[in-house]
Design a protein around this motif. Structure first.
Motif, mmCIF file in Angstrom:
data_model
loop_
_atom_site.group_PDB
_atom_site.id
_atom_site.type_symbol
_atom_site.label_atom_id
_atom_site.label_comp_id
_atom_site.label_asym_id
_atom_site.label_seq_id
_atom_site.Cartn_x
_atom_site.Cartn_y
_atom_site.Cartn_z
ATOM 1 N N PHE A 252 -7.221 26.715 14.547
ATOM 2 C CA PHE A 252 -7.904 27.853 15.167
ATOM 3 C C PHE A 252 -6.992 28.484 16.221
ATOM 4 C CE2 PHE A 252 -11.095 25.048 13.439
ATOM 5 C CZ PHE A 252 -11.921 25.933 12.760
ATOM 6 N N PRO A 253 -6.358 29.591 15.894
ATOM 7 C CA PRO A 253 -5.325 30.153 16.772
ATOM 8 C C PRO A 253 -5.819 30.678 18.102
ATOM 9 C CG PRO A 253 -5.821 31.651 14.952
ATOM 10 C CD PRO A 253 -6.516 30.368 14.655
ATOM 11 N N ALA A 254 -7.119 30.953 18.225
ATOM 12 C CA ALA A 254 -7.635 31.468 19.491
ATOM 13 C C ALA A 254 -7.760 30.381 20.551
ATOM 14 C CB ALA A 254 -8.991 32.132 19.276
ATOM 15 N N GLY B 274 -4.611 24.304 21.220
ATOM 16 C CA GLY B 274 -5.218 23.670 20.051
ATOM 17 C C GLY B 274 -4.210 22.910 19.217
ATOM 18 N N THR B 275 -2.927 23.260 19.363
ATOM 19 C CA THR B 275 -1.856 22.529 18.695
ATOM 20 C C THR B 275 -1.020 21.810 19.745
ATOM 21 O OG1 THR B 275 -0.325 24.404 18.788
ATOM 22 C CG2 THR B 275 -1.782 24.264 16.870
ATOM 23 N N SER B 276 -0.048 21.031 19.302
ATOM 24 C CA SER B 276 0.744 20.246 20.261
ATOM 25 C C SER B 276 1.727 21.107 21.044
ATOM 26 C CB SER B 276 1.520 19.153 19.513
ATOM 27 O OG SER B 276 2.589 19.721 18.777
ATOM 28 N N GLU B 277 2.205 22.212 20.453
ATOM 29 C CA GLU B 277 3.196 23.097 21.074
ATOM 30 C C GLU B 277 4.481 22.361 21.427
ATOM 31 O OE1 GLU B 277 1.598 25.876 24.033
ATOM 32 O OE2 GLU B 277 -0.411 25.251 23.430
ATOM 33 N N LEU B 278 4.796 21.337 20.643
ATOM 34 C CA LEU B 278 5.989 20.540 20.905
ATOM 35 C C LEU B 278 7.166 20.928 20.021
ATOM 36 C CD1 LEU B 278 4.482 16.957 21.350
ATOM 37 C CD2 LEU B 278 5.421 18.442 23.121
ATOM 38 N N GLY B 279 7.013 21.994 19.233
ATOM 39 C CA GLY B 279 8.043 22.341 18.263
ATOM 40 C C GLY B 279 9.429 22.472 18.856
ATOM 41 N N ILE B 280 9.544 23.186 19.972
ATOM 42 C CA ILE B 280 10.870 23.405 20.551
ATOM 43 C C ILE B 280 11.453 22.112 21.107
ATOM 44 C CG2 ILE B 280 10.050 24.033 22.881
ATOM 45 C CD1 ILE B 280 12.272 26.216 22.849
ATOM 46 N N HIS B 281 10.587 21.215 21.588
ATOM 47 C CA HIS B 281 11.066 19.937 22.111
ATOM 48 C C HIS B 281 11.518 19.012 20.986
ATOM 49 C CE1 HIS B 281 9.924 20.926 26.191
ATOM 50 N NE2 HIS B 281 8.764 21.353 25.739
ATOM 51 N N LEU C 128 4.410 36.575 17.479
ATOM 52 C CA LEU C 128 5.789 36.148 17.268
ATOM 53 C C LEU C 128 6.763 37.049 18.010
ATOM 54 C CD1 LEU C 128 7.944 34.462 15.746
ATOM 55 C CD2 LEU C 128 7.747 36.106 13.873
ATOM 56 N N ASN C 129 6.592 38.353 17.858
ATOM 57 C CA ASN C 129 7.511 39.300 18.495
ATOM 58 C C ASN C 129 7.417 39.262 20.015
ATOM 59 O OD1 ASN C 129 8.401 40.228 15.979
ATOM 60 N ND2 ASN C 129 6.839 41.816 15.872
ATOM 61 N N SER C 130 6.251 38.917 20.531
ATOM 62 C CA SER C 130 6.039 38.943 21.975
ATOM 63 C C SER C 130 6.537 37.681 22.666
ATOM 64 C CB SER C 130 4.551 39.146 22.284
ATOM 65 O OG SER C 130 4.309 39.087 23.669
ATOM 66 N N ILE C 131 6.206 36.511 22.121
ATOM 67 C CA ILE C 131 6.502 35.267 22.837
ATOM 68 C C ILE C 131 7.409 34.318 22.064
ATOM 69 C CG2 ILE C 131 4.323 35.405 24.110
ATOM 70 C CD1 ILE C 131 3.236 33.164 22.322
ATOM 71 N N GLY C 132 7.846 34.704 20.872
ATOM 72 C CA GLY C 132 8.745 33.838 20.114
ATOM 73 C C GLY C 132 8.063 32.623 19.527
ATOM 74 N N TRP C 133 6.790 32.716 19.300
ATOM 75 C CA TRP C 133 6.030 31.593 18.740
ATOM 76 C C TRP C 133 4.836 32.151 17.998
ATOM 77 C CZ3 TRP C 133 1.072 29.424 19.363
ATOM 78 C CH2 TRP C 133 0.901 28.124 18.880
ATOM 79 N N MET C 134 4.421 31.463 16.935
ATOM 80 C CA MET C 134 3.225 31.842 16.198
ATOM 81 C C MET C 134 2.471 30.582 15.799
ATOM 82 S SD MET C 134 2.771 33.809 12.503
ATOM 83 C CE MET C 134 4.081 34.980 12.794
ATOM 84 N N HIS C 135 1.154 30.658 15.863
ATOM 85 C CA HIS C 135 0.312 29.538 15.463
ATOM 86 C C HIS C 135 0.600 29.153 14.011
ATOM 87 C CE1 HIS C 135 -3.365 27.390 14.293
ATOM 88 N NE2 HIS C 135 -3.500 27.106 15.572
ATOM 89 N N ASN C 136 0.605 27.854 13.731
ATOM 90 C CA ASN C 136 1.028 27.380 12.411
ATOM 91 C C ASN C 136 0.146 27.898 11.277
ATOM 92 O OD1 ASN C 136 2.812 25.619 10.775
ATOM 93 N ND2 ASN C 136 0.878 24.600 10.299
ATOM 94 N N LYS D 166 -12.607 32.582 8.609
ATOM 95 C CA LYS D 166 -12.738 31.124 8.697
ATOM 96 C C LYS D 166 -12.110 30.557 9.968
ATOM 97 C CE LYS D 166 -11.878 26.911 5.987
ATOM 98 N NZ LYS D 166 -11.351 26.370 4.698
ATOM 99 N N PHE D 167 -10.943 31.075 10.343
ATOM 100 C CA PHE D 167 -10.196 30.455 11.434
ATOM 101 C C PHE D 167 -10.178 31.264 12.728
ATOM 102 C CE2 PHE D 167 -8.297 28.714 7.488
ATOM 103 C CZ PHE D 167 -8.657 27.387 7.683
ATOM 104 N N ASP D 168 -10.658 32.480 12.689
ATOM 105 C CA ASP D 168 -10.828 33.275 13.913
ATOM 106 C C ASP D 168 -12.176 33.993 13.821
ATOM 107 O OD1 ASP D 168 -10.084 34.367 16.402
ATOM 108 O OD2 ASP D 168 -9.242 36.159 15.445
ATOM 109 N N PRO D 169 -13.275 33.218 13.676
ATOM 110 C CA PRO D 169 -14.568 33.807 13.345
ATOM 111 C C PRO D 169 -15.096 34.812 14.371
ATOM 112 C CG PRO D 169 -14.810 31.509 14.033
ATOM 113 C CD PRO D 169 -13.360 31.744 13.842
ATOM 114 N N LYS D 170 -14.749 34.648 15.631
ATOM 115 C CA LYS D 170 -15.197 35.583 16.655
ATOM 116 C C LYS D 170 -14.184 36.697 16.913
ATOM 117 C CE LYS D 170 -18.005 32.147 19.105
ATOM 118 N NZ LYS D 170 -18.236 31.460 20.407
ATOM 119 N N GLY D 171 -13.043 36.611 16.259
ATOM 120 C CA GLY D 171 -12.023 37.643 16.418
ATOM 121 C C GLY D 171 -11.275 37.604 17.736
ATOM 122 N N ASP D 172 -11.373 36.485 18.459
ATOM 123 C CA ASP D 172 -10.726 36.410 19.776
ATOM 124 C C ASP D 172 -9.205 36.493 19.670
ATOM 125 O OD1 ASP D 172 -13.202 36.153 20.932
ATOM 126 O OD2 ASP D 172 -13.147 33.964 21.015
#
Length: 436
Positions: A221-223, A227-234, A318-326, A392-398
Motif C-alpha cells: 500500500f504505497p500511501a 509500509g516498506t523497509s526502505e532499506l534498498g539503498i543500504h 520517482l522523478n521527485s525523490i529518486g524512489w518508488m514504492h515496489n 486495490k492498493f490505493d483505495p482512498k486515492g491518498d
C-alpha cells in the motif's frame, strides 16, 4: 613506506561491522588500511549531476572516516579509473595483499579480473569473499547441479539451507587494533567530482521489529508511510549486513520479508550465471518481440502524464525523490511494456538513472518479470490493469493525490491508451513473436 600493509577495498560493503573482506584482512597478520574508489567509469556516465546515490556515498564515506578516526586509522578515498588508482596505491604503499568482497555484475567481474592481474604482476595477492548475498553462485543448485531459472524451487532449496551458520556475523570488532595507525586522509568532495548536493535526508539504516511485524500487511500500500523497509539503498551499498537483516527477519518470524532477501539472492545468481540478461531477454525468444517504441509515449510515461493516475503517481514520485514504492514499480513497468509496447530496456535504463536504490540485478529482474521475458514460468498473459491496481492498493486515492494533485481536474490528461485494447494488442504481439 616500508611497512607491509593489507588493503581492504570497500565497494558494496560500506561498513566496519560484519564485513567478510574486512574480517579476513584484519586476520591477515598485517596492519589494515581500507580503500574506497569513486569509479569515474561509472560516475562519468551519470546524466544528473545531482545524483542521490553519489551524495549517499559521500555521506557514508564521511561516516566511515569518522569511525576509523576513532580507531586511530583512516580511509583512503580516491576518484578515478580503478586500474589507474591501484597503480598509484601500489607505488604509494607497500601492499602485501588486497581483500574485497564479490560483485556479480559483468563490469565488476571484468574490473576485478583486471585488478587481480595487475596485483599479481607486482606479487600482491587478491582475495575476494562472499558478503552481499546469503547464498551465491553455486551454493544453491538443482539436483543436476545447474542453476535455477525459476524462483519457487530455488526458494525451497534456499530455505532448506538457511542454517544459523550462514547468518553468523564476522566479528571484526575483535581485531580493531589491527587497523593501520595513521592520520585522517583527504577525500574528494562532491564539487571536486562535479556533483551538486541535494541535502535531503536518507532513510534510516535499520528496520524496527514493529515494522517487520506489520510488513506483510503494509508492503503493498504505497500511501502508508514506512509500509516498506526502505532499506534498498543500504542493501545496495552494504551499509547494513544482509546476515544481520536476515537474522532480524527470522527473529520476527517474518517469512514475507525474508522472502524478499531470497529474491535478492535469486537475482544475483541469475545475473552471475546468465550475464546475457544485462542486455538481452533471459528467455532469448522474447528478443523477437516487435516493440512499438514510440518516443513521445515514452516521454509521457517518464513525466507521469499517461492519464492513468497510479502510473503517473509512481513516475512523479520517482522523478521527485529518486524512489518508488515496489508495488507501483511493477505497475509502471507493466504499463510501459504491455500497454505501450515499449522495450523493457528503455524503462530499465530510466529506472537506473533515477532510482537511489538502483541495483542492476534486482532492477533487471523486476523489469524482465514485468515484460514477461525473465524467469517466470508462463508470464506474458499477465497484464496489470492500472485502474484495478489503484482501487486495490490505493483505495482512498491518498497516494495518487499526493503525487497527482490535479487528478480530478480538467487539466489532467485522458488515458493515452484504452486498457482492453492495449492488453489484447500486447498479447497478440507476444504470440506473434513467440510463434516464430
Amino acid at each position: 613506506m616500508s611497512e607491509t600493509l593489507s588493503l581492504v577495498w570497500l565497494r558494496r560493503d560500506l561498513r566496519l561491522h560484519d564485513n567478510a573482506a574486512l574480517y579476513h584482512a584484519l586476520k591477515s597478520g598485517r596492519p589494515v588500511l581500507p580503500v574506497f574508489i569513486f569509479d569515474r567509469l561509472i560516475l562519468d556516465q551519470l546524466d544528473d549531476r545531482q545524483d542521490r546515490r553519489v551524495e549517499f556515498l559521500v555521506q557514508e564515506i564521511d561516516r566511515l572516516r569518522d569511525e576509523l578516526a576513532e580507531l586511530g586509522s583512516a580511509l583512503v578515498v580516491r576518484y578515478g579509473n580503478p586500474i589507474d588508482v591501484w597503480k598509484e596505491l601500489l607505488e604509494q604503499y607497500n601492499v602485501g595483499d588486497v581483500f574485497a568482497n564479490h560483485d556479480y555484475e559483468v563490469y565488476a567481474k571484468e574490473r576485478d579480473k583486471a585488478i587481480s592481474e595487475l596485483l599479481a604482476e607486482r606479487g600482491t595477492g587478491f582475495h575476494s569473499s562472499k558478503d552481499q548475498a546469503i547464498f551465491e553462485r553455486n551454493e544453491v543448485l538443482t539436483g543436476s547441479g545447474s542453476p535455477y531459472t525459476v524462483f519457487t524451487p530455488y526458494s525451497r532449496n534456499w530455505y532448506s539451507k538457511l542454517t544459523p551458520f550462514y547468518l553468523k556475523p564476522y566479528p571484526t570488532e575483535r581485531y580493531k587494533k589491527h587497523f593501520f595507525k595513521t592520520t585522517v586522509l583527504p577525500t574528494p568532495t562532491l564539487a571536486e567530482m562535479n556533483f551538486k548536493p541535494l541535502g535531503e535526508p536518507f532513510p534510516a539504516r535499520t528496520v524496527s521489529a514493529k515494522r517487520l511485524d506489520s510488513y506483510k500487511q503494509t508492503r503493498d500500500f504505497p500511501a502508508l508511510e514506512h509500509g516498506t523497509s526502505e532499506l534498498g539503498i543500504h542493501l545496495r551499498f552494504g551499509t547494513i549486513s544482509i546476515r544481520e537483516l536476515a537474522r532480524q527477519a527470522q527473529d520476527a518470524n517474518d517469512r514475507t520479508f525474508l522472502n524478499e532477501l531470497c529474491w535478492r539472492d535469486f537475482y544475483f545468481q541469475v545475473l552471475d550465471h546468465f550475464p546475457h540478461v544485462e542486455t538481452h531477454s533471459f528467455r532469448r525468444d522474447y528478443d523477437r518481440i516487435e516493440w512499438r517504441n514510440n518516443e513521445d509515449e515514452f516521454e509521457k510515461w517518464c513525466r507521469g502524464e499517461t492519464g492513468y493516475p497510479i502510473v503517473d503517481a509512481g513516475m512523479r514520485q520517482l522523478n521527485s525523490i529518486g524512489w518508488m514504492h515496489n508495488r507501483v514499480r511493477m505497475i509502471t513497468a507493466s504499463f510501459l511494456c504491455k500497454h505501450l509496447l515499449i522495450d523493457w530496456r528503455w524503462g530499465e535504463a530510466y529506472f537506473a538513472r533515477k532510482l537511489r536504490d538502483y541495483d542492476l540485478s534486482a532492477n533487471n529482474g523486476g523489469w524482465q518479470w514485468a515484460a514477461g521475458s525473465g524467469t517466470d514460468a508462463a508470464p506474458y498473459f499477465r497484464v496489470f490493469n492500472p485502474t484495478l491496481q489503484a482501487q486495490k492498493f490505493d483505495p482512498k486515492g491518498d497516494y495518487i493525490r499526493q503525487w497527482v494533485p490535479e487528478v480530478n481536474s480538467p487539466t489532467y490528461p485522458q488515458p493515452m491508451v484504452e486498457h482492453s485494447m492495449a492488453r489484447q494488442r500486447a498479447i497478440d504481439v507476444y504470440k506473434k513473436a513467440l510463434a516464430k
